[in-house]
Design an enzyme around this catalytic site. Structure first.
Site, PDB file in Angstrom:
ATOM      1  N   TYR A 153       0.829  -1.211   0.000  1.00  0.00           N
ATOM      2  CA  TYR A 153       0.000   0.000   0.000  1.00  0.00           C
ATOM      3  C   TYR A 153       0.864   1.261   0.000  1.00  0.00           C
ATOM      4  CZ  TYR A 153      -2.992   3.572   2.248  1.00  0.00           C
ATOM      5  OH  TYR A 153      -3.659   4.724   2.578  1.00  0.00           O
ATOM      6  N   ASP A 238      -1.253  -5.949   9.486  1.00  0.00           N
ATOM      7  CA  ASP A 238      -2.364  -5.091   9.090  1.00  0.00           C
ATOM      8  C   ASP A 238      -3.499  -6.001   8.623  1.00  0.00           C
ATOM      9  OD1 ASP A 238      -4.169  -3.665   7.374  1.00  0.00           O
ATOM     10  OD2 ASP A 238      -2.696  -2.056   7.179  1.00  0.00           O
ATOM     11  N   ILE A 240      -6.865  -4.921   8.281  1.00  0.00           N
ATOM     12  CA  ILE A 240      -8.021  -4.032   8.149  1.00  0.00           C
ATOM     13  C   ILE A 240      -9.032  -4.502   7.111  1.00  0.00           C
ATOM     14  CG2 ILE A 240      -6.603  -2.080   8.890  1.00  0.00           C
ATOM     15  CD1 ILE A 240      -6.719  -1.005   6.042  1.00  0.00           C
ATOM     16  N   LYS A 278     -12.621  -0.201   6.266  1.00  0.00           N
ATOM     17  CA  LYS A 278     -12.858  -1.091   5.133  1.00  0.00           C
ATOM     18  C   LYS A 278     -13.967  -2.101   5.421  1.00  0.00           C
ATOM     19  CE  LYS A 278      -9.319   1.081   3.525  1.00  0.00           C
ATOM     20  NZ  LYS A 278      -9.510   2.206   2.581  1.00  0.00           N
TER      21      LYS A 278
END
Length: 486
Positions: A153, A238, A240, A278
């Site tokens: 990302y 991560d 999410i 998200k």
């Protein structure tokens, strides 16, 4: 008297005058192109369609239905106003106890209730952006580094590096094996850091992956845990996009791996970053979470959270919503169903025109392969294609180079931040572009073929004239022995 750039650089900090935020990169340039010419079906049908923003807009009707049925959840309604004062003056950086309890419960439900989370380890922050920066501040000093598998990302360069001074070192992952993380690649990246005298403090992974939309299998996760445990470095996970996995294989959290009997790991090294941006589609609420198994990190992060707390009004609303188990169970199932339907429609629409994507079952995007549309296999050609897609096709998609992808031609395309009609318009634009590109390729091939035939004819004609002259009894040039040999 105006200030020159030199004056500004002397008066302001390096952070203020630097480019560490990444605002001037292609990833954010695409957003600017959309902002300056946004698509609208009636007022601007030729505008840019936003496909560079990973927003989940497919299940807002479920959210709105719940809000209407539960007006007391908000202190800004007649039903909830009686608690306005208490909520408005609450400022404990631990957060509302009911908020932490509800978030911990939701995190467990998203992971199929195979693991539980302790509300006392929930630390809030201003979105996942704030959570990542907070973790970086807790775990590393300026100049130290995290290993990060590529592609990753683009926001990580801002979130973890900009204000902390921490470095991100790429772990090579190749398209030839679907960008899987290998132990060999981890060891290679770690060794390169050692040779460069860079201290590696941790490994950062996204699971499910942004931008790939893939998930890490059990064996890979175990391998990562073994690696960080042997190196005595941190593992930041991560997660999410945990609730965006819509088909098998199912999502496996690092929390599940730690519970397995055959896994040996120092839990103080493991930390989870989570968010409601998200999974619930609430990026504007700025609800970010750090869940650490390390007491010292929890205590430090909680103090740091003072710089980016979630408003108590938001905490109260979220606590009420996520404490409604019937609603949460229905939302998780229905959201996954809608994500699967949209993913199927979009990818099938691409496949009909010969455009393929990396096989995935999570996230709010696809990793689209356009390498065959590059004029040459370079990142310069990728950027040229991206500019065409932005300026002529009028789609904001994100080029792979923004994600530090090692091979050119990949693009991240978000497909759930729009309604069905807009998605169809986007697909039609892609179809038109692919068709035009194929036609241009055919024309170019014909021109190349005609040019070659013309040159061949010219060479043949010249060769014949040479033979005529060479064979003439009046020619002053003696015959070559090579000519005679033929």
């Amino acid at each position: 008297m105006g200030f020159t750039l030199s004056n500004q650089q002397q008066l302001l900090s390096k952070i203020a005058t630097g480019t560490g935020h990444g605002e001037n990169t292609p990833y954010f340039d695409g957003w600017k192109a959309f902002d300056s010419d946004p698509y609208h079906p009636t007022t601007n049908p030729q505008g840019v369609i936003q496909m560079g923003l990973a927003e989940n807009q497919l299940s807002f009707d479920l959210i709105q239905e719940w809000v209407l049925k539960n007006p007391e959840a908000s202190i800004c309604t007649a039903q909830g106003a009686k608690e306005f004062k208490d909520i408005a003056i609450f400022q404990d950086y631990h957060g509302l106890p009911e908020f932490r309890k509800a978030v911990a419960n939701f995190m467990g439900k998203v992971r199929g209730n195979r693991v539980t989370f302790n509300p006392d380890r929930i630390v809030m922050s201003g979105g996942a952006t704030g959570a990542h920066e907070m973790v970086a501040f807790c775990l590393a000093d300026p100049g130290e580094a995290f290993l990060v598998p590529v592609p990753y990302y683009p926001g990580f360069d801002r979130d973890l590096r900009w204000r902390t001074g921490v470095q991100l070192l790429p772990v090579a992952c190749e398209s030839s094996n679907n960008f899987k993380i290998t132990r060999a690649a981890l060891e290679d990246a770690y060794e390169k850091a050692q040779k460069a005298n860079i201290r590696v403090k941790g490994l950062l992974i996204t699971n499910p992956s942004n931008p790939l939309g893939t998930i890490l299998d059990r064996e890979t996760l175990k391998s990562l845990v073994t690696f960080i445990n042997e190196k005595n470095i941190h593992l930041v996970c991560d997660e999410i996009y945990a609730a965006t996995v819509f088909t098998q294989p199912r999502f496996i959290s690092i929390a599940e791996i730690l519970e397995e009997e055959d896994v040996v790991c120092n839990r103080d090294l493991v930390h989870i970053v989570y968010s409601l941006s998200k999974d619930m589609g609430f990026p504007g609420f700025r609800v970010g979470i750090v869940y650490s198994y390390n007491d010292a990190v929890v205590n430090c992060a909680r103090k740091m959270s003072s710089f980016g707390l979630v408003s108590t009004q938001t905490q109260r609303l979220i606590a009420s919503m996520l404490s409604d188990n019937e609603f949460v169970d229905r939302f998780i199932v229905e959201s996954a169903k809608r994500l699967e339907e949209r993913h199927t429609k979009f990818t099938e629409g691409l496949e009909e025109q010969g455009t393929t994507c990396l096989k995935s079952n999570g996230g709010l995007f696809v990793w689209m392969d356009l390498h065959k549309h590059l004029k040459e296999q370079t990142f310069e050609a990728e950027m040229a294609l991206w500019r065409t897609i932005i300026n002529e096709v009028k789609l904001n998609v994100s080029p792979g180079v923004s994600f530090h992808c090692p091979q050119p031609g990949w693009f991240r395309v978000c497909f759930v931040n729009m309604d069905d009609q807009t998605m169809e318009v986007a697909l039609e634009r892609i179809r038109h572009f692919v068709l035009q590109d194929k036609e241009a390729a055919v024309v170019a091939m014909k021109k190349k073929k005609n040019c070659w035939q013309s040159k061949k004819l010219s060479l043949s004609f010249n060769h014949r004239r040479f033979d005529e002259v060479n064979m003439s009894p009046h020619s002053p040039i003696p015959q070559s022995p090579l000519v005679r040999a033929t």
